[in-house]
Design an enzyme around this catalytic site. Structure first.
Site, short mmCIF file in Angstrom:
data_model
loop_
_atom_site.label_atom_id
_atom_site.label_comp_id
_atom_site.label_asym_id
_atom_site.label_seq_id
_atom_site.Cartn_x
_atom_site.Cartn_y
_atom_site.Cartn_z
N LYS A 56 2.03 12.24 -62.38
CA LYS A 56 2.70 12.84 -61.24
C LYS A 56 3.39 14.13 -61.62
O LYS A 56 4.05 14.12 -62.66
CB LYS A 56 3.73 11.82 -60.75
N LYS B 188 16.73 16.58 -63.45
CA LYS B 188 16.27 15.33 -64.05
C LYS B 188 15.56 15.56 -65.39
O LYS B 188 14.80 14.71 -65.85
CB LYS B 188 15.36 14.59 -63.07
N LYS C 299 5.56 11.37 -65.74
CA LYS C 299 6.17 11.96 -64.56
C LYS C 299 6.94 13.19 -65.00
O LYS C 299 7.84 13.11 -65.84
CB LYS C 299 7.11 10.95 -63.91
C1 PBG Z 1 11.98 8.50 -57.32
C2 PBG Z 1 10.75 9.20 -56.88
C3 PBG Z 1 10.55 10.55 -56.59
C4 PBG Z 1 9.25 10.66 -56.10
C5 PBG Z 1 8.69 9.39 -56.12
N1 PBG Z 1 9.62 8.48 -56.63
C6 PBG Z 1 11.47 11.70 -56.66
C7 PBG Z 1 12.08 12.11 -57.92
O1 PBG Z 1 11.80 11.58 -58.99
O2 PBG Z 1 12.93 13.01 -57.87
C8 PBG Z 1 8.62 11.92 -55.60
C9 PBG Z 1 7.48 11.75 -54.65
C10 PBG Z 1 7.11 12.96 -53.88
O3 PBG Z 1 7.61 14.08 -54.10
O4 PBG Z 1 6.26 12.82 -52.99
N2 PBG Z 1 12.23 8.38 -58.65
#
Ligand code: PBG
Length: 335
Positions: free
Chosen positions: A257, A226, A202
């Protein structure tokens, strides 16, 4: 791969492209209802569903209205949903306590979905960001997201989600060691069959902006991004390292992701690890596409299907996408 040395005009690649039937005969990838997973937003705030500004046609649902809006997609073959909570500020604190509150929004939603639709797969995010005032995924100590302190909380959250009946736990927090700790705790509680889909790679992407609006995750203050836990956008070897660790710790499936700009990561991961690999077409991707659609620059149905086939071509076993209901409509029209 061996290069074929046949030459024009013995070989005309346009021959198979000429007619619809032969194009179908040689097509290498197909899109079916099994390929899409619908991420949905839940709220306790309103009695009606409310559209999310940055995500046109995407709603925050009170549980009972989501059950209603699941009926058609499920009839059209929807196989799994991923749940995300929209939590009001008054329920948030530094430690994300509401995530552990018995019968909270997500626990209730899992139970109701399972009651109404026992065969649908329910995927729950393991992360604290919708619940914390600082909007980080873990626990803050000395102005830093503390890995090991966060692990304790994330394991607790994961077990509660399993208690509620979640089929798949999807840790999206990117703390080190979370998959292993969650797996060990699940085994201890005899949840032998609860699956873990780790958001293994991620990235610290700018494409999550609209999601943060959707779940009311405020502005990140201290730290203000983050990057100390989500991955550096420029790295792919590190992604393979992350994925191999998560698999060794007990992940059944992995997720990459964001989606479309990260197809190289999907295809490399699939080749190296041969494990079920999922893509998340994230909120920013959805917003960009919809902006182009609203400006009549791109035709919606074409671009949606094109992006899905690109994910399949890269090797994704499934795609989390806010377009899921539209895709299922398109697929059932074509049949
Ligand atoms: C939470 C999470 C996020 C997303 C999915 N789970 C946001 C982030 O990490 O800031 C993003 C999903 C999207 O943008 O559609 N940890």
């Amino acid at each position: 791969m061996k290069l074929v040395k046949r030459k024009f005009p013995k070989t005309r690649l346009r021959r198979t492209r000429m007619k619809s039937f032969s194009r179908k005969m040689v097509s290498e990838n197909n899109l079916t209802a099994n390929d899409v997973i619908w991420p949905v937003f839940l709220t306790e705030e309103n009695k009606s569903k409310t559209e999310i500004k940055a995500l046109p046609s995407v709603y925050r649902y009170p549980i009972e209205l989501l059950l209603k809006d699941l009926e058609q997609p499920i009839a059209q073959g929807l196989n799994a949903v991923a749940l995300f909570p929209h939590i009001t500020d008054d329920k948030k604190d530094e430690e994300g306590s509401y995530a552990f509150s018995p019968n909270n929004l997500i626990f209730k939603a899992v139970k109701r979905i399972k009651q109404e639709y026992p065969n649908i797969g329910v995927i729950c995010d393991v992360a604290l960001d919708p619940y914390t005032t600082h909007a980080h995924d873990g626990i803050i100590r000395n102005n830093e997201v503390d890995n090991d302190k966060s692990l304790e909380k994330l394991v607790e959250q994961a077990l509660l989600l399993a208690d509620a009946g979640a089929d798949i736990l999807a840790p999206s927090d990117m703390m080190d060691g979370r998959v292993g700790r969650i797996r060990t705790s699940l085994e201890k509680k005899e949840y032998h069959n609860t699956m873990i889909m780790s958001y293994a790679a991620k990235y610290a992407s700018s494409l999550y902006g609209p999601f943060r609006e959707a779940v009311n995750a405020g502005i990140l203050v201290k730290p203000k991004n983050k990057k100390s836990y989500q991955m550096d956008i420029s790295n792919i070897h590190e992604a393979m390292h992350e994925i191999s660790m998560d698999i060794n710790e007990g992940a059944d499936m992995i997720m990459i992701k964001p989606g479309l700009p990260y197809l190289d990561v999907i295809s490399r991961a699939k080749e190296l690890f041969s494990i079920p690999t999922f893509a998340y077409q994230v909120s920013g991707e959805y917003s960009m596409i919809m902006s182009a659609v609203y400006n009549n620059h791109i035709k919606e149905s074409d671009i949606i299907i094109e992006t899905m086939l690109c994910f399949k071509r890269a090797g994704a076993n499934g795609i989390f996408t806010y377009f899921a209901p539209k895709i299922l409509n398109l697929l059932s029209k074509n049949n």
